[in-house]
Design a protein around this motif. Structure first.
Motif, short mmCIF file in Angstrom:
data_model
loop_
_atom_site.label_atom_id
_atom_site.label_comp_id
_atom_site.label_asym_id
_atom_site.label_seq_id
_atom_site.Cartn_x
_atom_site.Cartn_y
_atom_site.Cartn_z
N SER A 163 0.87 -1.18 0.00
CA SER A 163 0.00 0.00 0.00
C SER A 163 0.89 1.22 0.00
N ASN A 164 0.36 2.36 -0.40
CA ASN A 164 1.15 3.59 -0.38
C ASN A 164 1.34 4.06 1.06
N GLY A 165 2.52 4.62 1.33
CA GLY A 165 2.78 5.11 2.68
C GLY A 165 4.27 5.26 2.93
N GLY A 166 4.64 5.32 4.20
CA GLY A 166 6.02 5.48 4.59
C GLY A 166 6.76 4.16 4.64
N ALA A 167 7.92 4.18 5.29
CA ALA A 167 8.76 2.98 5.35
C ALA A 167 8.03 1.80 6.00
N GLU A 168 7.02 2.08 6.80
CA GLU A 168 6.31 1.01 7.51
C GLU A 168 5.54 0.08 6.57
N VAL A 169 5.28 0.50 5.33
CA VAL A 169 4.53 -0.36 4.40
C VAL A 169 5.45 -1.27 3.61
N GLN A 170 6.76 -1.11 3.76
CA GLN A 170 7.72 -1.91 2.99
C GLN A 170 7.81 -3.32 3.57
N GLU A 171 8.07 -4.29 2.70
CA GLU A 171 8.19 -5.67 3.15
C GLU A 171 8.84 -6.52 2.06
N PHE A 172 9.39 -7.66 2.47
CA PHE A 172 9.90 -8.61 1.49
C PHE A 172 8.74 -9.42 0.94
N LEU A 173 8.83 -9.74 -0.34
CA LEU A 173 7.77 -10.42 -1.05
C LEU A 173 8.30 -11.68 -1.72
N ASP A 174 7.47 -12.70 -1.83
CA ASP A 174 7.77 -13.88 -2.64
C ASP A 174 6.82 -13.85 -3.82
N LEU A 175 7.38 -13.69 -5.02
CA LEU A 175 6.57 -13.50 -6.22
C LEU A 175 6.85 -14.61 -7.24
N ASP A 176 5.91 -14.80 -8.14
CA ASP A 176 6.11 -15.75 -9.24
C ASP A 176 7.16 -15.20 -10.20
N MET A 177 7.84 -16.09 -10.88
CA MET A 177 8.80 -15.66 -11.89
C MET A 177 8.07 -14.89 -13.00
N PRO A 178 8.49 -13.67 -13.30
CA PRO A 178 7.81 -12.91 -14.35
C PRO A 178 8.11 -13.47 -15.73
N SER A 179 7.23 -13.19 -16.66
CA SER A 179 7.40 -13.63 -18.05
C SER A 179 7.34 -12.41 -18.96
N PRO A 180 8.31 -12.25 -19.85
CA PRO A 180 8.36 -11.03 -20.67
C PRO A 180 7.23 -10.94 -21.68
N MET A 181 6.63 -9.78 -21.75
CA MET A 181 5.66 -9.45 -22.78
C MET A 181 6.42 -9.01 -24.03
N PRO A 182 5.74 -8.83 -25.16
CA PRO A 182 6.43 -8.30 -26.34
C PRO A 182 7.14 -6.99 -26.02
N GLY A 183 8.38 -6.88 -26.46
CA GLY A 183 9.15 -5.67 -26.22
C GLY A 183 9.88 -5.65 -24.89
N GLU A 184 9.85 -6.78 -24.15
CA GLU A 184 10.47 -6.82 -22.83
C GLU A 184 11.54 -7.90 -22.74
N LEU A 185 12.40 -7.74 -21.74
CA LEU A 185 13.45 -8.71 -21.43
C LEU A 185 13.26 -9.20 -20.00
N LEU A 186 13.41 -10.51 -19.80
CA LEU A 186 13.50 -11.04 -18.44
C LEU A 186 14.97 -10.98 -18.03
N VAL A 187 15.24 -10.29 -16.94
CA VAL A 187 16.62 -10.05 -16.53
C VAL A 187 16.86 -10.60 -15.12
N GLU A 188 17.93 -11.38 -14.97
CA GLU A 188 18.41 -11.77 -13.66
C GLU A 188 19.20 -10.60 -13.11
N VAL A 189 18.71 -9.99 -12.06
CA VAL A 189 19.28 -8.73 -11.58
C VAL A 189 20.59 -8.98 -10.86
N ARG A 190 21.59 -8.22 -11.24
CA ARG A 190 22.87 -8.21 -10.52
C ARG A 190 22.88 -7.06 -9.50
N THR A 191 22.49 -5.87 -9.97
CA THR A 191 22.49 -4.69 -9.10
C THR A 191 21.28 -3.83 -9.43
N ALA A 192 20.69 -3.24 -8.41
CA ALA A 192 19.58 -2.29 -8.58
C ALA A 192 20.00 -0.93 -8.06
#
Length: 305
Positions: free
Chosen positions: A9-38
């Motif tokens: 939800s929108n808000g301050g630092a208190e709304v932040q959390e770690f998430l477990d998500l499904d592996m994304p799948s690229p749509m046309p025009g997109e790349l699936l990237v294994e992130v090294r650095t953000a």
């Protein structure tokens, strides 16, 4: 499952959390990237806080972050110029985020990472360095003229100072006194921000400056706007109120062309993103807090893998 750091939800630092998500799948025009650095940027917490408008329930959970470097693991339809195992950097696709193990990147807003450029440095280029390049080029400051960077101590300001310096432009910048050492390494002159800043600038430049690249906004923008006579040479990266002062917002390119240019500048040793703080994904909350509080010098990044 894919580990990510985001918010429900929108808000301050208190709304932040770690998430477990499904592996994304690229749509046309997109790349699936294994992130090294953000890369970590002020825009990340501003989006989370809802400063650009709240998100509807269907947008949650959302992953923080807007720029990454990494390795292509899958190529979407209609993508040309990229292949699996390519090392790239770029902006995340709409609805995606950067503080995660895998993300989707818009192919048209991505570029190949030069071999000489680290993943850490590359991850800072799509937002800060590209914004800096767009702003300096848009202002069209000539060699020997003076550019004021209002808020020079952050990622955009650090990059803009170096890009301008490489073009033979004289650079002065406003920032807090504790950033003096950093600013002086950029070949720029620091003017302490705060009350009386315009007077301090006039002491060394009685006729004002040739252009202003504002990265601070608000009262800090109001304080220096009168230092440039030609208001077409006044731009802001974040405060629409610049229009009331006769200036205008920066016009972003947001294509791989600019990414290739700033990547080459780093590879050639002409641009140092000044990555000063590298945190693991487990410390993502501390990374964004450093940027939100404003204590970061240079760039903060999250090392994912």
């Amino acid at each position: 499952m894919v580990k990510a750091f985001g918010y429900s939800s929108n808000g301050g630092a208190e709304v932040q959390e770690f998430l477990d998500l499904d592996m994304p799948s690229p749509m046309p025009g997109e790349l699936l990237v294994e992130v090294r650095t953000a890369g970590v940027n002020p825009v990340d917490w501003k989006i989370r806080s809802g400063l650009f408008g709240g998100s509807d329930a269907s947008s949650f959970p959302a992953v923080l972050g807007s720029e990454v470097s990494g390795v292509v693991r899958e190529v979407g339809k209609d993508v040309q110029g990229f292949a699996v195992n390519d090392e790239i950097f770029g902006s995340v696709a709409p609805g995606s985020g950067g503080y995660t193990e895998y993300t989707l990147v818009t192919a048209s807003a991505a570029a190949h990472k030069p071999l000489q450029v680290s993943f850490h440095d590359a991850a800072t280029l799509p937002v800060a360095a590209a914004t800096a390049y767009d702003g300096v080029i848009q202002l069209d400051v000539k060699e020997g003229q003076t550019l004021l960077i209002n808020g020079i101590g952050g990622g955009v300001g650090v990059a803009a100072a170096q890009i301008a310096r490489d073009l033979g432009i004289n650079v002065i910048g406003t920032a807090s006194e504790d950033k003096r050492a950093l600013v002086e390494t950029l070949g720029a002159t620091l003017i302490a921000s705060g009350d009386g800043v315009a007077d301090r600038i006039k002491q060394i430049l009685p006729d004002g400056v040739d252009a202003i690249f504002d990265l601070a906004g608000g009262d800090a923008l109001q304080a220096v706007a009168t230092l440039v006579d030609d208001r077409t040479k006044l731009i802001s990266a974040g405060d629409p109120a610049v229009a009331e002062l006769g200036g205008h917002m920066i016009e972003r390119d947001r294509t791989h062309r600019v990414l290739e240019i700033v990547g080459a500048l780093v590879a050639d040793g002409k641009l140092d993103p000044h990555v000063e703080d590298v945190r693991p994904l487990d410390e993502a909350a501390d990374a964004i807090a450093a940027v939100e509080i404003g204590h970061a010098r240079g760039k903060v990044v999250i090392q994912v893998s």
